[in-house]
Design a protein around this motif. Structure first.
Motif, PDB file in Angstrom:
ATOM      1  N   GLU A   1       2.118 -18.941  -7.825  1.00  0.00           N
ATOM      2  CA  GLU A   1       2.524 -18.382  -9.118  1.00  0.00           C
ATOM      3  C   GLU A   1       1.614 -17.227  -9.502  1.00  0.00           C
ATOM      4  O   GLU A   1       0.420 -17.241  -9.189  1.00  0.00           O
ATOM      5  CB  GLU A   1       2.461 -19.481 -10.191  1.00  0.00           C
ATOM      6  CG  GLU A   1       3.001 -19.098 -11.550  1.00  0.00           C
ATOM      7  CD  GLU A   1       3.022 -20.276 -12.506  1.00  0.00           C
ATOM      8  OE1 GLU A   1       3.752 -21.251 -12.243  1.00  0.00           O
ATOM      9  OE2 GLU A   1       2.304 -20.230 -13.536  1.00  0.00           O
TER      10      GLU A   1
ATOM     11  N   THR B   1       1.110 -14.192 -12.872  1.00  0.00           N
ATOM     12  CA  THR B   1       1.510 -13.747 -14.207  1.00  0.00           C
ATOM     13  C   THR B   1       1.126 -12.287 -14.374  1.00  0.00           C
ATOM     14  O   THR B   1       0.048 -11.879 -13.933  1.00  0.00           O
ATOM     15  CB  THR B   1       0.826 -14.600 -15.292  1.00  0.00           C
ATOM     16  OG1 THR B   1       1.173 -15.977 -15.086  1.00  0.00           O
ATOM     17  CG2 THR B   1       1.281 -14.175 -16.681  1.00  0.00           C
TER      18      THR B   1
ATOM     19  N   GLU C   1       4.472  -6.978 -18.989  1.00  0.00           N
ATOM     20  CA  GLU C   1       5.550  -5.985 -18.975  1.00  0.00           C
ATOM     21  C   GLU C   1       4.973  -4.577 -18.926  1.00  0.00           C
ATOM     22  O   GLU C   1       4.021  -4.263 -19.652  1.00  0.00           O
ATOM     23  CB  GLU C   1       6.407  -6.166 -20.217  1.00  0.00           C
ATOM     24  CG  GLU C   1       7.682  -5.356 -20.243  1.00  0.00           C
ATOM     25  CD  GLU C   1       8.522  -5.658 -21.485  1.00  0.00           C
ATOM     26  OE1 GLU C   1       7.971  -6.227 -22.456  1.00  0.00           O
ATOM     27  OE2 GLU C   1       9.724  -5.328 -21.487  1.00  0.00           O
TER      28      GLU C   1
ATOM     29  N   HIS D   1      16.174 -15.434  -8.748  1.00  0.00           N
ATOM     30  CA  HIS D   1      16.090 -15.872 -10.130  1.00  0.00           C
ATOM     31  C   HIS D   1      16.399 -17.364 -10.199  1.00  0.00           C
ATOM     32  O   HIS D   1      17.126 -17.902  -9.351  1.00  0.00           O
ATOM     33  CB  HIS D   1      17.057 -15.083 -11.016  1.00  0.00           C
ATOM     34  CG  HIS D   1      16.604 -13.691 -11.292  1.00  0.00           C
ATOM     35  ND1 HIS D   1      17.088 -12.594 -10.600  1.00  0.00           N
ATOM     36  CD2 HIS D   1      15.689 -13.203 -12.166  1.00  0.00           C
ATOM     37  CE1 HIS D   1      16.502 -11.497 -11.054  1.00  0.00           C
ATOM     38  NE2 HIS D   1      15.646 -11.838 -12.001  1.00  0.00           N
TER      39      HIS D   1
ATOM     40  N   MET E   1      11.043  -7.436 -17.971  1.00  0.00           N
ATOM     41  CA  MET E   1      11.213  -8.882 -18.163  1.00  0.00           C
ATOM     42  C   MET E   1      12.164  -9.462 -17.132  1.00  0.00           C
ATOM     43  O   MET E   1      11.981 -10.598 -16.665  1.00  0.00           O
ATOM     44  CB  MET E   1      11.693  -9.173 -19.581  1.00  0.00           C
ATOM     45  CG  MET E   1      10.731  -8.763 -20.688  1.00  0.00           C
ATOM     46  SD  MET E   1       9.097  -9.507 -20.515  1.00  0.00           S
ATOM     47  CE  MET E   1       9.473 -11.221 -20.818  1.00  0.00           C
TER      48      MET E   1
ATOM     49  N   SER F   1      11.074 -11.271 -13.848  1.00  0.00           N
ATOM     50  CA  SER F   1      10.633 -12.671 -13.792  1.00  0.00           C
ATOM     51  C   SER F   1      11.547 -13.420 -12.841  1.00  0.00           C
ATOM     52  O   SER F   1      12.751 -13.569 -13.081  1.00  0.00           O
ATOM     53  CB  SER F   1      10.699 -13.310 -15.185  1.00  0.00           C
ATOM     54  OG  SER F   1       9.744 -12.763 -16.045  1.00  0.00           O
TER      55      SER F   1
ATOM     56  N   SER G   1      11.322 -15.709  -8.622  1.00  0.00           N
ATOM     57  CA  SER G   1      10.517 -16.056  -7.452  1.00  0.00           C
ATOM     58  C   SER G   1      10.739 -15.007  -6.375  1.00  0.00           C
ATOM     59  O   SER G   1      11.855 -14.499  -6.218  1.00  0.00           O
ATOM     60  CB  SER G   1      10.888 -17.440  -6.920  1.00  0.00           C
ATOM     61  OG  SER G   1      10.438 -18.444  -7.794  1.00  0.00           O
TER      62      SER G   1
ATOM     63  N   LYS H   1       6.312 -17.544  -7.738  1.00  0.00           N
ATOM     64  CA  LYS H   1       6.961 -17.446  -9.042  1.00  0.00           C
ATOM     65  C   LYS H   1       6.213 -16.421  -9.873  1.00  0.00           C
ATOM     66  O   LYS H   1       5.021 -16.582 -10.154  1.00  0.00           O
ATOM     67  CB  LYS H   1       6.973 -18.804  -9.739  1.00  0.00           C
ATOM     68  CG  LYS H   1       7.690 -18.793 -11.083  1.00  0.00           C
ATOM     69  CD  LYS H   1       7.682 -20.180 -11.702  1.00  0.00           C
ATOM     70  CE  LYS H   1       8.417 -20.181 -13.034  1.00  0.00           C
ATOM     71  NZ  LYS H   1       8.414 -21.539 -13.652  1.00  0.00           N
TER      72      LYS H   1
ATOM     73  N   ILE I   1       5.768 -14.570 -13.395  1.00  0.00           N
ATOM     74  CA  ILE I   1       6.033 -14.693 -14.829  1.00  0.00           C
ATOM     75  C   ILE I   1       5.614 -13.387 -15.489  1.00  0.00           C
ATOM     76  O   ILE I   1       4.472 -12.950 -15.338  1.00  0.00           O
ATOM     77  CB  ILE I   1       5.263 -15.881 -15.422  1.00  0.00           C
ATOM     78  CG1 ILE I   1       5.697 -17.179 -14.735  1.00  0.00           C
ATOM     79  CG2 ILE I   1       5.471 -15.959 -16.937  1.00  0.00           C
ATOM     80  CD1 ILE I   1       4.800 -18.360 -15.041  1.00  0.00           C
TER      81      ILE I   1
ATOM     82  N   LYS J   1       5.009 -11.391 -18.987  1.00  0.00           N
ATOM     83  CA  LYS J   1       4.777 -11.605 -20.409  1.00  0.00           C
ATOM     84  C   LYS J   1       4.895 -10.288 -21.156  1.00  0.00           C
ATOM     85  O   LYS J   1       4.524  -9.240 -20.617  1.00  0.00           O
ATOM     86  CB  LYS J   1       3.399 -12.228 -20.620  1.00  0.00           C
ATOM     87  CG  LYS J   1       3.269 -13.625 -20.024  1.00  0.00           C
ATOM     88  CD  LYS J   1       1.946 -14.268 -20.389  1.00  0.00           C
ATOM     89  CE  LYS J   1       1.906 -15.708 -19.890  1.00  0.00           C
ATOM     90  NZ  LYS J   1       0.613 -16.376 -20.232  1.00  0.00           N
TER      91      LYS J   1
END
Lengths: 109, 113
Positions: A9, A11, A14, A38, A80, A83, A85, A104, A106, A108
């Protein structure tokens, strides 16, 4: 054995840039693929590298070093909708794809 | 039909029952594949077919069988379902060749109880 490793994962924010790494050990090499998936949907093709170097396609770029068994996917100007995998896959000596477990991503605001 | 289609999209199945997952493509691709996707694991190849009339075993073939009577269809059969076969199943197709980009169906979510 054959193995594909990528982070579980990540993060990012944007508008920023993110690099997703993939290392591989396979019997033979017939190209490296990146797919986007997705949640709840099918994987879709992003890029293919068979020679060393960088392949650029819009906001997405993919890099390959065959001697190091290494690739990365670079996503610029994150949105956005990015977002998802990101799946790394390598074609082995039989042209069958060996898949990583996926990263994954993510995003923000 | 546009692309590759799977049916059903989801199914709850009693253990011991027989089940066939259907897959049809209209892209005239030679190669077709069945994968299962489980949480924390990469896509794992169950069976594949490089051309109509031929099939091969992938990484996890036990408990599954396939047939490829024509170019378009590639059904996957579970002869006697077990709970460990609970997974999301994806069918895919590709042209033969070096740049074997695969096109995926929307997936079948199978739960064996």
């Amino acid at each position: 054995g054959q193995n594909i490793d990528q982070p579980t994962e990540m993060t990012a924010t944007e508008g920023a840039i993110v690099q997703i790494n993939c290392t591989y050990q396979t019997s033979g090499f017939n190209g490296l693929f990146w797919y986007q998936q997705h949640a709840g949907e099918a994987p879709t093709f992003l890029s293919y590298n068979v020679l060393d170097g960088l392949e650029e396609k819009g906001r997405f770029s993919s890099f390959l070093s065959r001697s190091k068994g290494y690739s990365y996917l670079l996503l610029k100007e994150l949105q956005m909708k990015d977002s998802a995998s990101y799946l790394c896959a390598v074609g082995d000596s039989n042209y069958q794809l060996i898949w990583g477990a996926g990263t994954k991503l993510i995003i923000k605001p | 039909i546009a692309g590759i289609t799977q049916a059903p999209t989801s199914q709850i199945l009693a253990a011991g029952r027989r089940m066939t997952l259907r897959c049809t493509q209209d892209m005239r691709h030679n190669a077709m594949y069945w994968y299962r996707q489980d949480l924390g694991l990469g896509l794992r190849l169950i069976h594949y077919s490089n051309t109509a009339g031929t099939t091969g075993k992938g990484e996890v073939p036990d408990g599954y069988s396939v047939s490829r009577a024509n170019t378009d269809d590639f059904p996957l059969t579970l002869a006697s379902a077990v709970p460990s076969q609970t997974s999301v199943y994806f069918c895919a197709s590709s042209d033969n060749g070096e740049s074997t980009e695969a096109f995926f169906g929307q997936g079948t979510r199978l739960t064996v109880v």
